[in-house]
Structure formats: C-alpha cells, structure tokens
Design a protein around this motif. Structure first.
Motif, mmCIF file in Angstrom:
data_model
loop_
_atom_site.group_PDB
_atom_site.id
_atom_site.type_symbol
_atom_site.label_atom_id
_atom_site.label_comp_id
_atom_site.label_asym_id
_atom_site.label_seq_id
_atom_site.Cartn_x
_atom_site.Cartn_y
_atom_site.Cartn_z
ATOM 1 N N ASP A 16 38.070 10.636 -19.456
ATOM 2 C CA ASP A 16 38.051 9.436 -18.738
ATOM 3 C C ASP A 16 37.972 9.728 -17.160
ATOM 4 O OD1 ASP A 16 37.856 6.755 -17.996
ATOM 5 O OD2 ASP A 16 39.929 6.142 -18.672
ATOM 6 N N LEU A 17 36.834 9.426 -16.639
ATOM 7 C CA LEU A 17 36.920 9.516 -15.234
ATOM 8 C C LEU A 17 36.842 8.050 -14.410
ATOM 9 C CD1 LEU A 17 34.348 12.256 -14.808
ATOM 10 C CD2 LEU A 17 36.721 12.331 -15.347
ATOM 11 N N SER A 18 36.885 7.141 -15.259
ATOM 12 C CA SER A 18 36.596 5.687 -14.683
ATOM 13 C C SER A 18 37.730 5.191 -13.793
ATOM 14 C CB SER A 18 36.320 4.657 -16.085
ATOM 15 O OG SER A 18 37.589 4.607 -16.680
ATOM 16 N N ASP B 208 27.808 1.339 -23.444
ATOM 17 C CA ASP B 208 28.551 1.218 -22.421
ATOM 18 C C ASP B 208 29.167 -0.104 -21.915
ATOM 19 O OD1 ASP B 208 28.845 1.226 -19.261
ATOM 20 O OD2 ASP B 208 28.523 3.529 -19.740
ATOM 21 N N TYR C 251 29.946 7.667 -16.357
ATOM 22 C CA TYR C 251 31.405 8.340 -16.289
ATOM 23 C C TYR C 251 32.186 7.962 -15.324
ATOM 24 C CZ TYR C 251 28.940 11.926 -19.064
ATOM 25 O OH TYR C 251 28.249 12.571 -20.315
ATOM 26 N N SER D 169 31.662 19.810 -17.081
ATOM 27 C CA SER D 169 31.122 19.247 -15.909
ATOM 28 C C SER D 169 29.724 19.273 -15.737
ATOM 29 C CB SER D 169 31.531 19.816 -14.604
ATOM 30 O OG SER D 169 30.883 21.285 -14.636
ATOM 31 N N PHE E 220 26.678 11.697 -12.667
ATOM 32 C CA PHE E 220 27.860 10.936 -12.919
ATOM 33 C C PHE E 220 27.743 9.713 -13.476
ATOM 34 C CE2 PHE E 220 29.599 14.250 -10.590
ATOM 35 C CZ PHE E 220 30.924 14.565 -11.005
ATOM 36 N N LYS F 298 27.656 18.024 -18.048
ATOM 37 C CA LYS F 298 27.063 16.548 -18.531
ATOM 38 C C LYS F 298 27.260 15.606 -17.318
ATOM 39 C CE LYS F 298 30.913 15.339 -21.259
ATOM 40 N NZ LYS F 298 32.031 16.644 -20.839
ATOM 41 N N TRP F 299 28.084 15.795 -16.446
ATOM 42 C CA TRP F 299 28.461 14.889 -15.355
ATOM 43 C C TRP F 299 27.312 14.838 -14.322
ATOM 44 C CZ3 TRP F 299 34.048 16.794 -13.969
ATOM 45 C CH2 TRP F 299 34.889 16.661 -15.182
ATOM 46 N N GLU G 143 38.908 18.892 -22.524
ATOM 47 C CA GLU G 143 37.720 17.864 -22.423
ATOM 48 C C GLU G 143 38.732 16.637 -22.594
ATOM 49 O OE1 GLU G 143 35.221 18.898 -25.590
ATOM 50 O OE2 GLU G 143 33.612 19.560 -24.301
#
Length: 526
Positions: free
Chosen positions: A507-509, A306, A455, A444, A452, A446-447, A502
């Motif tokens: 990418d939620l960053s 990460d 993510y 969702s 979160f 896994k978030w 998916e």
C-alpha cells in the motif's frame, strides 16, 4: 564547433519540414496574407513588418511553442549517414530484443484470434452501430462476455524479457565486476548517480519551495503558495510553453494544472481537433477490432476496481477506443525503438502490398494500459481534450515504459538506475532482499511501468507527473521507487520472503511523494 553547427542546422531543417505539414503553418500563411492589407505593412520593409505583426498578434509565441514542443520529443543528434533504425535505437542487440518481443506479442494476439475464431477487424452491422452510438456515454453499463479474452501480456512477462537482456560483446568471458551480478538487469548502460541526479533535479532541493510540501496545512499559504499561484497565472497569461515547463518543476497548483499541462504539451483545442476526435469516434462505431475487447477487459480488471478511478470508466473506453484508431500515433515510431505490428488482408498473407498496421495506431494494449489515462480524467472533463492530452503524454513519455531501448528514460535504464541507486546507497537492504529471493526490481517494476498510476493517491501522482513534464524525463520514477524502499527499509530488513516484502510495500496510497524524493536525493549522505 563545426559539428555542433551542422547538428543544429540539421535539427532546424527537420523541424521546419515537420511544421510545414502542420495546421499551424497553414494558419500562419493565412495570417501573413491577411496582414498585407494592413496600412502599417510597407513593401520596402515587408519581412520585418510581418515579423512585427506576428509578434504583436501572438502568432510568434504560438510558433515558438510549436518549435519548443518539437525539440522536447526530438531524438538526440546523430551522424547524418545514420540509418532510420539507428535513430530509433542505436544499439543493435536492443533492436533485436525489441524485435523478438514484438513477434511474441503478435503471436499471442494471433493465437487468441485463432482460438476464439474472431477476426482482427470487422465492419459492424447497422443495428450494432446504432446501439453503440446510443450508449456511447455509458459504455460502462455494458457487460460483454470477456471471460475467454486474456491480456496479451502483463508487466511481469515484460520484466522476464528485460532480465534476459545481454550485450553480446560482454559474453566472451570478460571479467564482470561483482556488483553487476547483484541486480537483475545485466546490461551496461550509463545511468546517473545521486550527485548527478541532484544537479539534474536541482529545483527539488531543500531550499526551494515545493507544492507537495510547502502547501501543507501547517505552513501559512502566504509563505509560498500564494506567490506560486500568482506566478502560475502570469505564466498562463504569457502562453509560454518553456516557462510553464520550468514552473511545474516546483509543482502545479490544482486549479491551474489542466491549463499548464496543455500549454507544456502545446495543445490548444482548435475546432479541427474536435472534428478529428469525432472522426475517430465514427471509426469506432463503424468497425469492431479485436483490441477493443482487450481494452474492455483491461478497464474492467484495473480502473473499474480502483477506488479513485472507477467513476471514469466511460471516459476510459471512449479515449482508448479512439486511440486505437488514431494513425497519427504512428509518427512516434520514428524515435521509438518499437515498430508498429503488421497484419495482412484475409487471403493475402505475406504479400507486402496487402499489409496494414494493426491496430491502426500500432500500439497493442497490455494489462494496466488504461491506467495511463485514468489520472488525467481528474483534470479534463471534455473527452476530446482528455484524448489530446493523453495522446501527447503517450507519444512523449509513456511509450518508453513498454519498449526495449537504451534511452535514459527507457524502462531498461530506469530499472538499472533503480537497482544502482539501491545497491550504492542501501547496500545492506539490497543484499538482504536478494538473499531471501526478493529482488527489489520484482516489486518496483510494476510501479515504474505504470508511472505509479494506481499505486499512489491521485493528488500525489499528479505532483509526480508535474515533475515528469517539468524535467521532460521519466528518471524521477526510478528515484521515487528507490526512495520508497529507503523509507520502508527498517521493515524490509525484518522480512524473510518475497511475499512478506511485497506485503510491506503493498500500500503506497499514504505516501507523500515530494518529502520522499527530497530526503532521498538531498538528505542522503553520498
């Protein structure tokens, strides 16, 4: 009214009993004896004088914080005749499902143990102990061969178990409404709708100042941020857990966050806490457990890859290895639907007097477990303090994300809340994704299981965790997951497969947590 009073007296009695076994009680007793020497303490008003002394010297505040901390984790009042199992989880079918899931995990662990011919635990030879001690602060440089080890389970395995959950009372041909068939979770639990969520998260409203919005570069700091920091410093000066919890609902300033979270969790690193951590470290150095390899593997597969967290690899090993040895974690099983797994001393299989909890803390790590610790490394640089904060966060919140229960903050309720919010407020999107075989929960889940972590960008994740601590609830995770789908709804309506959906949400960053939550909760037409 009488019922409420008896509930309250029962809670008081149990909290008093618990605090009597704590270090704080010993300290209070010592202080009470010491203050008897003071001239202002008179025999005729002894009780009031000691109370006044505790108030002036700050010990009363410490006691209040301890009581408040217990109330935050205390299970909801139930019938005095309720069994311990009922206190852990009131619904029988949930208890059974959790029990069979635990058997599966233990079977997976035991089969790995047999396949690899590795004992569950062994005492390290003296040379190995010295080597581990010498590289304790640089364990990340070690490259053991972990190719044969596999995570005991991953979030997607757990999701399959939740999808198959059923309430047997509903299985007898009862007519089930059309909507309940749309989602993957098929259990009838009460979850909040948007008006109820608005009431619950009222401080997140559009008219209230928020860190995560009102500290943006284009907003002058004197409008909100400066005043908010000043109030935060005042809260810390007062050392009041309840005030700190209320305060972080609007977000915590970066410079104050570490102290505020410690205050909310009632952690004030005493010399004995440091000593306890050192004892756990000694235990790690003396004994090798099979779960150590699972921890190594998990850190290598997740945090080490990460961009935000790879630098904390050594901290993660230290904290998680000590955590696996910490028997004080077993205490949370009194209000956790799960039960700690047991193993038997070699050659004594099935004999209860030779049964031991394995691992000693009762928690078998799964794929992604180390991500519960990683974000905290940004706030705490002393391993013992980082350890204390993580342990308290785990026994208050994170355990609910991987155990089957009917609790409002449990993962089953969060999944149901997420699906219900999407079905109710974005029905076209939900139906479209369902029709193309891209059930939203498959993306969702896994978030939410990781809260979160890994993510979101770290600053956004810490703003989200501020609100988890502030509201003493994980429900905000489901709300944010639904808000992310709402935000990407236009793109999602164009996709034609699960893989494409998916990809849209990969990418939620770049997402900003607070605007998403505010728009979904307070700008959605209900």
């Amino acid at each position: 009214m009488l019922q409420e009073e008896s509930d309250l007296s029962l809670i008081i009695a149990q909290i008093v009993q618990k605090l009597k076994g704590s270090n704080l009680y010993t300290q209070l007793e010592r202080q009470a004896w010491a203050c008897l020497q003071r001239p202002e303490i008179r025999l005729e008003s002894l009780k009031e004088d000691i109370k006044e002394f505790f108030k002036i010297s700050g010990w009363e505040k410490k006691l209040q914080n301890a009581v408040y901390s217990e109330l935050n984790v205390y299970p909801l009042p139930s019938h005095p005749a309720a069994s311990p199992e009922h206190l852990k989880e009131p619904l029988v079918y949930m208890r059974k499902a959790q029990g069979s899931w635990e058997k599966r995990i233990l079977k997976s662990l035991n089969s790995m143990c047999t396949e690899l011919s590795i004992p569950l635990a062994r005492k390290r030879p003296l040379g190995e102990q010295k080597e581990l001690l010498s590289k304790w602060n640089e364990m990340g440089t070690d490259e053991p061969d972990l190719s044969h080890f596999r995570p005991v389970y991953a979030p997607k395995d757990f999701l399959e178990v939740l999808i198959n959950l059923r309430n047997p009372n509903y299985e007898n041909g009862d007519s089930i409404s059309f909507r309940t068939h749309l989602g993957l979770i098929q259990v009838p639990l009460k979850v909040k709708n948007i008006p109820e969520l608005k009431e619950c998260f009222v401080e997140l409203g559009l008219s209230t100042g928020q860190l995560g919005i009102d500290d943006a570069t284009q907003v002058p700091p004197e409008l909100f941020e400066n005043e908010h920091v000043r109030i935060g410093q005042k809260v810390l000066a007062q050392q009041d857990s309840a005030a700190a919890q209320q305060y972080v609902r609007q977000g915590s300033p970066t410079a104050l966050r570490a102290e505020l979270w410690a205050l909310i969790l009632n952690i004030s690193s005493q010399p004995e806490d440091i000593l306890y951590y050192e004892q756990l470290k000694t235990n790690v150095i003396q004994h090798d457990l099979l779960v150590d390899s699972l921890i190594y593997k998990d850190v290598k597969l997740t945090a080490s890859n990460d961009d935000y967290y790879f630098v904390f690899e050594d901290y993660l090993y230290q904290v998680l290895l000590c955590f696996s040895r910490d028997t004080s974690v077993l205490g949370h099983f009194a209000y956790n639907s799960a039960s700690p797994p047991k193993s038997y001393i070699r050659g004594k299989l099935g004999l209860e007097e030779y049964a031991v909890f394995y691992p000693p803390n009762g928690v078998i790590p799964f794929h992604g477990f180390s991500m519960y610790v990683a974000p905290l490394c940004f706030l705490y640089h002393e391993p013992y303090k980082l350890y204390q904060i993580f342990r308290e966060m785990y026994v208050r919140f994170f355990f609910r994300l991987h155990s089957i229960s009917s609790h409002p903050s449990g993962i089953v309720s969060l999944c149901l809340l997420f699906e219900t919010l999407l079905q109710t407020y974005l029905p076209q999107l939900f139906y479209h994704l369902r029709e193309i075989g891209a059930q939203p929960l498959r993306i969702s889940f896994k978030w939410m299981v990781r809260a979160f972590s890994g993510y979101l960008a770290t600053d956004q994740l810490l703003l989200l965790w501020d609100r988890i601590l502030g509201y003493n609830s994980l429900e905000i995770l489901a709300v944010l997951a639904a808000a992310v789908f709402a935000f990407r709804a236009v793109n999602l309506m164009e996709v034609t497969s699960l893989a494409a959906a998916e990809a849209v949400l990969a990418d939620l960053s770049t997402l900003k947590v607070m605007p998403l939550l505010q728009i979904f909760l307070f700008a959605t037409v209900t």
